[in-house]
Motif scaffolding. Structure first.
Motif, PDB file in Angstrom:
ATOM      1  N   ARG A  88      45.711  52.310  50.305  1.00  0.00           N
ATOM      2  CA  ARG A  88      46.690  51.367  49.756  1.00  0.00           C
ATOM      3  C   ARG A  88      47.529  50.794  50.890  1.00  0.00           C
ATOM      4  O   ARG A  88      47.945  51.498  51.795  1.00  0.00           O
ATOM      5  CB  ARG A  88      47.602  52.089  48.772  1.00  0.00           C
ATOM      6  N   ALA A 108      43.655  48.801  47.692  1.00  0.00           N
ATOM      7  CA  ALA A 108      44.650  48.241  46.772  1.00  0.00           C
ATOM      8  C   ALA A 108      45.854  47.793  47.584  1.00  0.00           C
ATOM      9  O   ALA A 108      46.090  48.281  48.692  1.00  0.00           O
ATOM     10  CB  ALA A 108      45.067  49.275  45.732  1.00  0.00           C
ATOM     11  N   ALA A 146      49.998  47.142  47.023  1.00  0.00           N
ATOM     12  CA  ALA A 146      51.202  47.190  46.197  1.00  0.00           C
ATOM     13  C   ALA A 146      52.187  46.170  46.757  1.00  0.00           C
ATOM     14  O   ALA A 146      52.482  46.172  47.952  1.00  0.00           O
ATOM     15  CB  ALA A 146      51.815  48.579  46.224  1.00  0.00           C
ATOM     16  N   GLU A 198      50.218  45.741  41.523  1.00  0.00           N
ATOM     17  CA  GLU A 198      49.119  46.335  42.255  1.00  0.00           C
ATOM     18  C   GLU A 198      47.972  45.341  42.181  1.00  0.00           C
ATOM     19  O   GLU A 198      47.513  44.993  41.084  1.00  0.00           O
ATOM     20  CB  GLU A 198      48.693  47.675  41.653  1.00  0.00           C
ATOM     21  N   THR A 232      44.046  44.325  43.437  1.00  0.00           N
ATOM     22  CA  THR A 232      42.786  44.886  43.926  1.00  0.00           C
ATOM     23  C   THR A 232      41.783  43.746  44.053  1.00  0.00           C
ATOM     24  O   THR A 232      42.006  42.641  43.566  1.00  0.00           O
ATOM     25  CB  THR A 232      42.237  45.968  42.973  1.00  0.00           C
TER      26      THR A 232
END
Length: 141
Positions: free
Chosen positions: A26, A52, A54, A138, A140
């Protein structure tokens, strides 16, 4: 590195380009969105090196920010933004609606979202572009 968490402060794009695709679980951009010269490039690179991304940002569509601008005709000055416009940033203030439009326009997948009221703690489910002070997303691939 402290307690197993690595942090970096510097040119984000240059730093991320040094890593192969999928290197991080992340990438976190907390209150950095409005500071970026090229948010599209940073987000694309973060999604390349991380599985991912954030993203957390102050919602400039929040009613108190709108009211301050309407009543005073000036940049809001409050507990979050304590300085005058000429002594501070952000350079790219965005609202929740701005960010969601950006995601659609750039074909970014929103895996999860959370909007918090002006206290930045309480969830905001109703009309978040107007009543949320902070937004978390979030993204992706």
């Amino acid at each position: 590195m402290h307690r197993g968490v690595t942090a970096y402060q510097g040119d984000m794009l240059e730093f991320m380009r040094a890593f192969p695709a999928g290197f991080f679980d992340r990438v976190i951009c907390s209150r950095t969105l409005e500071e970026l010269q090229d948010p599209t490039a940073i987000i694309a690179e973060a999604l390349r090196v991380g599985r991912a991304l954030a993203v957390g940002f102050v919602n400039h569509g929040f009613w108190k920010n709108r009211l301050a601008a309407l009543m005073h005709g000036r940049k809001p000055k409050n507990a979050v933004y304590t300085t005058e416009w000429f002594e501070s940033r952000p350079a790219n203030p965005a609202s929740i609606s701005d960010f969601e439009y950006f995601c659609v326009a750039k074909n970014l997948r929103i895996a999860r979202r959370s909007h918090l009221r002006g206290d930045w703690k309480t969830p905001c489910a109703f009309a978040p572009n107007l009543f949320a002070g902070y937004a978390l997303y979030e993204l992706t691939k």
